[in-house]
Structures are given as structure tokens and as C-alpha cells.
Scaffold this motif. Structure first.
Motif, PDB file in Angstrom:
ATOM      1  N   GLN A  62       0.824  -1.206   0.000  1.00 46.83           N
ATOM      2  CA  GLN A  62       0.000   0.000   0.000  1.00 46.83           C
ATOM      3  C   GLN A  62       0.862   1.261   0.000  1.00 46.83           C
ATOM      4  O   GLN A  62       0.557   2.239  -0.706  1.00 46.83           O
ATOM      5  N   GLN A  63       1.952   1.262   0.766  1.00 45.18           N
ATOM      6  CA  GLN A  63       2.837   2.428   0.792  1.00 45.18           C
ATOM      7  C   GLN A  63       3.488   2.663  -0.561  1.00 45.18           C
ATOM      8  O   GLN A  63       3.601   3.810  -1.023  1.00 45.18           O
ATOM      9  N   ARG A  64       3.912   1.593  -1.219  1.00 41.46           N
ATOM     10  CA  ARG A  64       4.543   1.764  -2.531  1.00 41.46           C
ATOM     11  C   ARG A  64       3.523   2.201  -3.577  1.00 41.46           C
ATOM     12  O   ARG A  64       3.858   2.991  -4.473  1.00 41.46           O
ATOM     13  N   LEU A  65       2.309   1.732  -3.474  1.00 40.41           N
ATOM     14  CA  LEU A  65       1.287   2.182  -4.414  1.00 40.41           C
ATOM     15  C   LEU A  65       0.981   3.665  -4.219  1.00 40.41           C
ATOM     16  O   LEU A  65       0.737   4.391  -5.190  1.00 40.41           O
ATOM     17  N   ASP A  66       0.977   4.121  -2.962  1.00 34.92           N
ATOM     18  CA  ASP A  66       0.756   5.541  -2.702  1.00 34.92           C
ATOM     19  C   ASP A  66       1.880   6.401  -3.283  1.00 34.92           C
ATOM     20  O   ASP A  66       1.665   7.581  -3.591  1.00 34.92           O
ATOM     21  N   GLN A  67       3.070   5.803  -3.438  1.00 31.90           N
ATOM     22  CA  GLN A  67       4.193   6.510  -4.048  1.00 31.90           C
ATOM     23  C   GLN A  67       4.221   6.329  -5.569  1.00 31.90           C
ATOM     24  O   GLN A  67       5.220   6.665  -6.202  1.00 31.90           O
ATOM     25  N   ARG A  68       3.116   5.775  -6.107  1.00 29.66           N
ATOM     26  CA  ARG A  68       2.947   5.576  -7.541  1.00 29.66           C
ATOM     27  C   ARG A  68       3.950   4.572  -8.124  1.00 29.66           C
ATOM     28  O   ARG A  68       4.425   4.719  -9.250  1.00 29.66           O
ATOM     29  N   TRP A  69       4.262   3.545  -7.352  1.00 27.46           N
ATOM     30  CA  TRP A  69       5.031   2.435  -7.885  1.00 27.46           C
ATOM     31  C   TRP A  69       4.091   1.528  -8.663  1.00 27.46           C
ATOM     32  O   TRP A  69       2.907   1.395  -8.323  1.00 27.46           O
ATOM     33  N   SER A  70       4.590   0.869  -9.676  1.00 25.80           N
ATOM     34  CA  SER A  70       3.791  -0.088 -10.422  1.00 25.80           C
ATOM     35  C   SER A  70       3.837  -1.445  -9.707  1.00 25.80           C
ATOM     36  O   SER A  70       4.786  -1.734  -8.953  1.00 25.80           O
ATOM     37  N   PRO A  71       2.841  -2.314  -9.884  1.00 25.68           N
ATOM     38  CA  PRO A  71       2.893  -3.647  -9.263  1.00 25.68           C
ATOM     39  C   PRO A  71       4.124  -4.449  -9.669  1.00 25.68           C
ATOM     40  O   PRO A  71       4.646  -5.232  -8.871  1.00 25.68           O
ATOM     41  N   GLU A  72       4.620  -4.268 -10.901  1.00 21.51           N
ATOM     42  CA  GLU A  72       5.820  -4.981 -11.321  1.00 21.51           C
ATOM     43  C   GLU A  72       7.038  -4.522 -10.516  1.00 21.51           C
ATOM     44  O   GLU A  72       7.872  -5.341 -10.108  1.00 21.51           O
ATOM     45  N   GLN A  73       7.147  -3.214 -10.270  1.00 18.99           N
ATOM     46  CA  GLN A  73       8.259  -2.703  -9.471  1.00 18.99           C
ATOM     47  C   GLN A  73       8.179  -3.202  -8.034  1.00 18.99           C
ATOM     48  O   GLN A  73       9.199  -3.563  -7.430  1.00 18.99           O
ATOM     49  N   THR A  95      -6.459   4.231  -8.826  1.00 22.00           N
ATOM     50  CA  THR A  95      -6.363   5.447  -9.641  1.00 22.00           C
ATOM     51  C   THR A  95      -4.936   5.975  -9.717  1.00 22.00           C
ATOM     52  O   THR A  95      -4.642   6.828 -10.552  1.00 22.00           O
ATOM     53  N   LYS A  96      -4.042   5.472  -8.849  1.00 23.52           N
ATOM     54  CA  LYS A  96      -2.650   5.900  -8.883  1.00 23.52           C
ATOM     55  C   LYS A  96      -1.809   5.047  -9.809  1.00 23.52           C
ATOM     56  O   LYS A  96      -0.610   5.288  -9.951  1.00 23.52           O
ATOM     57  N   LEU A  97      -2.417   4.019 -10.407  1.00 24.58           N
ATOM     58  CA  LEU A  97      -1.709   3.257 -11.422  1.00 24.58           C
ATOM     59  C   LEU A  97      -1.589   4.094 -12.687  1.00 24.58           C
ATOM     60  O   LEU A  97      -2.258   5.104 -12.859  1.00 24.58           O
ATOM     61  N   ARG A  98      -0.755   3.636 -13.595  1.00 23.74           N
ATOM     62  CA  ARG A  98      -0.541   4.403 -14.808  1.00 23.74           C
ATOM     63  C   ARG A  98      -1.772   4.388 -15.716  1.00 23.74           C
ATOM     64  O   ARG A  98      -1.981   5.305 -16.504  1.00 23.74           O
ATOM     65  N   THR A  99      -2.584   3.350 -15.617  1.00 18.89           N
ATOM     66  CA  THR A  99      -3.811   3.309 -16.414  1.00 18.89           C
ATOM     67  C   THR A  99      -4.925   4.139 -15.794  1.00 18.89           C
ATOM     68  O   THR A  99      -5.859   4.543 -16.499  1.00 18.89           O
ATOM     69  N   ARG A 100      -4.869   4.372 -14.452  1.00 16.82           N
ATOM     70  CA  ARG A 100      -5.873   5.150 -13.710  1.00 16.82           C
ATOM     71  C   ARG A 100      -7.278   4.536 -13.813  1.00 16.82           C
ATOM     72  O   ARG A 100      -8.272   5.237 -13.711  1.00 16.82           O
TER      73      ARG A 100
END
Length: 284
Positions: free
Chosen positions: A171-182, A222-227
Motif C-alpha cells: 500500500q505504501q509503494r502504491l501511494d508513491q505511484r510504484w507499479s505492481p511490477e516494481q 487510480t494511482k496506477l498508470r492506467t488510472r
């Protein structure tokens, strides 16, 4: 006071200790008759009278039951009216497991067994390794079938919901706009020795789009690149949609005015079929 004769030195016969009482004979024939009557629309009471069983027994047969023993273990008995669950053919059946045990006993190799069952050798090797008896290391087909059934009935709760530390990390990495692959690749490097702290990118995507199983906040999608807040349907070809508003046109369906080049602009990208010197002559 009457003296009781001593039994010392006398052989005592007729005593049977710790002998469990034999249970009732199975009622397979009556069960089949009861099931036939139920299929004909006969009520539970009438079917029980016809078969000759207690009405409570018929109720248990029809609706199933759950019992708890003195040790606290719970046993569930399904209804006899329930149809057995159909297992996909990509899973090994009980008959195939019996064949594996027989062929192993006959001294056949894994590849020979795979050829006879028309299965991949890796499937046979994995089946023997996973479902053999952990104490004797022998492969018992019926025990292997039960172990496979227990494994198929595992909890469907997502890994991120079960592991709080892993969920907070993702969750923290997603909030920093990391992708699931990263996130997935970083977890494999940082927790190389801990499989419970590793997760596949697809698991993160499923947790985002199905928060009831994954436990992640839906707003994080919504923070993913596809939103996108929901996934596109891609499983069936008729459900897939393009990213364009209007459907694309094939080159073979282009209009005639494009072929005769009567209008300016139809020469673009035509250098492969016509010399580019013609285009340079038009611009002079």
C-alpha cells in the motif's frame, strides 16, 4: 460375611475387554431407495415409512449434518442429494492415482507412467512428491486423493489480506505511484529468504480491483498508470475493446479517391510503393 472364592491360579475365560461394539450395517440399499422416492416427489415422512427408517435419519440424508466429537473435531456429512463436484480434466483423478501407484509398484519410471497416462512427466513427478505419505515416503492413491482434495479446498482469502506487513508495504509503494511490477521485483530482492513477503504483480492487480479479497484501498487503483478503477474484460475475444473511439479501417477497405491520389494528403507514407522523387517534385 460370605467369603469370596479366590480366582488365583484359575483360568478365567469368557472375559473380553476393550472390545468396541460393532456399528450398524451400512444402509446403502435403503439410501438408494430413499433417493429414488425423493426424485419421484415423495415427502420425507412418506419416504421414511416406505424405506423403513427413522424420519430423523431421512432428514439427515436429505439435508446433511455436522457433528462434533468429544475432542472438539467437527465432521460434516453432505446431503446424498448433492451431485459430486465435477473436477477439471487437467487435474489427476482418483483412477489415475491408482494407476500411478500400481505402475510404481511394478517398477516403472516416471516417464513411462506419464506415457501410459498421457500426462506430462512433471505432473506425475509433482503428484508423487506432494501427495506421498510423509512418514513412509510411499505413494498411497486414496490417501493422495484426500490430500489433493484438502489442498483444493484451501482458503480463498487473498495473500495480502492475510499478511498485514506485506499489505502495508504494498500500500505504501502504491501511494508513491510504484507499479505492481516494481513492487514485486523489489520484494523478491529485499525478502529473498521469506516467501511470505513475496507477491506476484497479478496478485496486486487483483487486490486493487477486488478489495474484498485483497484488502487494498480501491482508491489506490487510480494511482496506477492506467488510472482505471475496474479491469478491462480480456478473457473472451468478444469482450475485448480497443482503446480507439471509432473502429479502425483496413487498408483493403480504403476509398477510391485515396488510390487515384486526387486530393492533397493522400501521398503521405507512400514512399514504399512510389519513388520519393515524385513527392519532392511536387513541393518545388
Amino acid at each position: 460375611m460370605v467369603a469370596t472364592p479366590s480366582l488365583k491360579g484359575v483360568a478365567v475365560t469368557g472375559f473380553r475387554r476393550n472390545i468396541r461394539k460393532r456399528g450398524p450395517e451400512p444402509l446403502a440399499a435403503k439410501r438408494d431407495q430413499y433417493l429414488q422416492l425423493m426424485d419421484q416427489g415423495v415427502s420425507n415422512s412418506a419416504a421414511c415409512r416406505e424405506v423403513g427408517i427413522n424420519r430423523r435419519t431421512g432428514t439427515r440424508w436429505r439435508y446433511g449434518r455436522t457433528e462434533t466429537d468429544s475432542a472438539g473435531r467437527t465432521y460434516s456429512y453432505p446431503s446424498i442429494t448433492e451431485q459430486p463436484r465435477v473436477i477439471s480434466s487437467r487435474f489427476l483423478s482418483e483412477d489415475e492415482r491408482v494407476s500411478i501407484a500400481d505402475l510404481l509398484l511394478a517398477g516403472h519410471s516416471i516417464r513411462q507412467i506419464a506415457r501410459q497416462l498421457k500426462r506430462d512427466p512433471g505432473t506425475i513427478s509433482r503428484e508423487i512428491r506432494r501427495n506421498r505419505d510423509p512418514k513412509t515416503e510411499n505413494y498411497r492413491p486414496h490417501q493422495a486423493e484426500r490430500r489433493a482434495q484438502v489442498r483444493r479446498a484451501r482458503s480463498k482469502e487473498g495473500k495480502l489480506r492475510r499478511n498485514t506487513e506485506l499489505r502495508e508495504y504494498v500500500q505504501q509503494r502504491l501511494d508513491q505511484r510504484w507499479s505492481p511490477e516494481q513492487i514485486s521485483s523489489t520484494l523478491r530482492r529485499e525478502f529473498a529468504e521469506d516467501p511470505e513477503m513475496q507477491v506476484a504483480p497479478e496478485t496486486i492487480y487483483q487486490a486493487l480491483y477486488r478489495p474484498e479479497r485483497g484488502g487494498l484501498h480501491r482508491e489506490a487503483a487510480t494511482k496506477l498508470r492506467t488510472r482505471r478503477r475496474a479491469r478491462r474484460k480480456r478473457r473472451r475475444p468478444d469482450q475485448r475493446v480497443t482503446r480507439f473511439v471509432d473502429p479502425g479501417a483496413l487498408i483493403s477497405e480504403r476509398p477510391a479517391e485515396v488510390l487515384d491520389r486526387a486530393e492533397p494528403g493522400h501521398w503521405e507514407g507512400d514512399c514504399a510503393t512510389r519513388s520519393c522523387t515524385n513527392l519532392s517534385g511536387l513541393t518545388d
